[in-house]
Design an enzyme around this catalytic site. Sequence first.
Site, mmCIF file in Angstrom:
data_model
loop_
_atom_site.group_PDB
_atom_site.id
_atom_site.type_symbol
_atom_site.label_atom_id
_atom_site.label_comp_id
_atom_site.label_asym_id
_atom_site.label_seq_id
_atom_site.Cartn_x
_atom_site.Cartn_y
_atom_site.Cartn_z
ATOM 1 N N ASP A 52 0.858 -1.186 0.000
ATOM 2 C CA ASP A 52 0.000 0.000 0.000
ATOM 3 C C ASP A 52 0.894 1.236 0.000
ATOM 4 O OD1 ASP A 52 -2.496 1.470 0.294
ATOM 5 O OD2 ASP A 52 -1.813 1.921 2.324
ATOM 6 N N SER A 53 0.281 2.374 -0.283
ATOM 7 C CA SER A 53 1.020 3.632 -0.232
ATOM 8 C C SER A 53 1.473 3.959 1.195
ATOM 9 C CB SER A 53 0.131 4.755 -0.755
ATOM 10 O OG SER A 53 -1.081 4.782 -0.021
ATOM 11 N N CYS A 93 -3.745 -0.968 -2.162
ATOM 12 C CA CYS A 93 -4.043 0.439 -2.433
ATOM 13 C C CYS A 93 -4.950 0.557 -3.657
ATOM 14 C CB CYS A 93 -2.730 1.172 -2.679
ATOM 15 S SG CYS A 93 -2.922 2.907 -3.065
ATOM 16 N N GLU A 102 -6.659 8.628 9.630
ATOM 17 C CA GLU A 102 -5.324 8.514 10.244
ATOM 18 C C GLU A 102 -5.246 9.233 11.592
ATOM 19 O OE1 GLU A 102 -1.995 9.037 7.619
ATOM 20 O OE2 GLU A 102 -2.873 7.698 6.122
ATOM 21 N N CYS A 146 -11.338 2.976 -1.226
ATOM 22 C CA CYS A 146 -10.098 3.522 -0.666
ATOM 23 C C CYS A 146 -9.811 2.749 0.613
ATOM 24 C CB CYS A 146 -10.257 5.012 -0.363
ATOM 25 S SG CYS A 146 -8.825 5.720 0.487
ATOM 26 N N HIS A 180 -8.813 3.600 3.396
ATOM 27 C CA HIS A 180 -9.157 4.242 4.665
ATOM 28 C C HIS A 180 -10.660 4.248 4.970
ATOM 29 C CE1 HIS A 180 -5.087 5.595 4.048
ATOM 30 N NE2 HIS A 180 -5.076 6.316 5.153
HETATM 31 N N1 DGL Z 1 -4.118 3.837 -0.040
HETATM 32 C C1 DGL Z 1 -4.759 4.859 -0.823
HETATM 33 C C2 DGL Z 1 -5.930 4.245 -1.617
HETATM 34 O O1 DGL Z 1 -6.508 3.249 -1.247
HETATM 35 C C3 DGL Z 1 -5.208 6.033 0.030
HETATM 36 C C4 DGL Z 1 -4.070 6.862 0.585
HETATM 37 C C5 DGL Z 1 -3.225 7.543 -0.480
HETATM 38 O O2 DGL Z 1 -3.705 8.498 -1.144
HETATM 39 O O3 DGL Z 1 -2.111 7.102 -0.680
HETATM 40 O O4 DGL Z 1 -6.264 4.768 -2.646
#
Ligand code: DGL
Length: 273
Positions: free
Chosen positions: A7-8, A70, A152, A183, A185
């Site tokens: 993931d990012s 991600c 977060e 997403c 989050h």
């Molecule tokens: N992990 C990213 C997503 O699911 C969200 C956070 C980011 O913008 O890196 O798109």
Amino acid sequence: MRVGIFDSGVGGLTVLRAVAEAMPGLDLIYLGDTARVPYGTRSPRTVIRYSLGLGSFLAGQGVDALVVACNTATTHALPALQRAGAEAGVRVFGVIEPGVTAALRVHERGAIAVLGTEGTVRGGAYQRALVQARPGLEVVGRACPLFVPLAEEGWLSGEVPELVASRYLSDLVGQIDTAILGCTHYPLLKEVIQRALPGVRLVDSATETAAALLQALGPQPGQGARVFQVTDHVERFGQTGAIFLGQEPSPVEWVDLPPPAGAFASCCPEGRF
Ligand code: DGL
């Protein structure tokens, strides 16, 4: 069996958590690119480059399968990662197909919203997959960028997230019957999103991805190992990670990503990094 999940940053822990619950016996390596988060506002080209680097690093650790947790990375980079994975003998799974399959299963009258980052909504991979599978669906994309910092911060309920959710979503009430939480989050804000979208069915891409992985890999009983790797800020990942995982991720290691190698290098757009 060993599976790499990337993931990012910290958000993909929602996917790891769902995968670990569905298949506790898997050995899981989680890689969060905390040095370069967020991906949601970056260009497709950059997200593809970063994603191939992460995929390459995990493939180098001998994983049998890769999960792109991600949504933004899945949107932009899944085809390149799957090409590289096919050459390297690693199966690559993204979060979009399972989310789309679930939305097609639960929707009532074919009006579906895709909620995600700016990159996910602009990239349009969810929207294309929905309409290709079922022409005639009404699909709307909605970027909700403030949900990421709210999750977060652990601001998962109360007036601030309620207000933000209502600003983003209130005009969709009556227009859609299903919304995909596209997403990493957003599952944390599910209750707030549900209150902003009364009566709308919410699809959680994280749990749907875990179910798809279970179907593909088969049951994995027992207790596998867990390792968490990040490209920056080990302590912060531990603290914020607890919000997403329900417990502090451990052990967490800092890693210095080498340039991508083998198939992951040659699948880079324009052949360069
Ligand atoms: N992990 C990213 C997503 O699911 C969200 C956070 C980011 O913008 O890196 O798109």
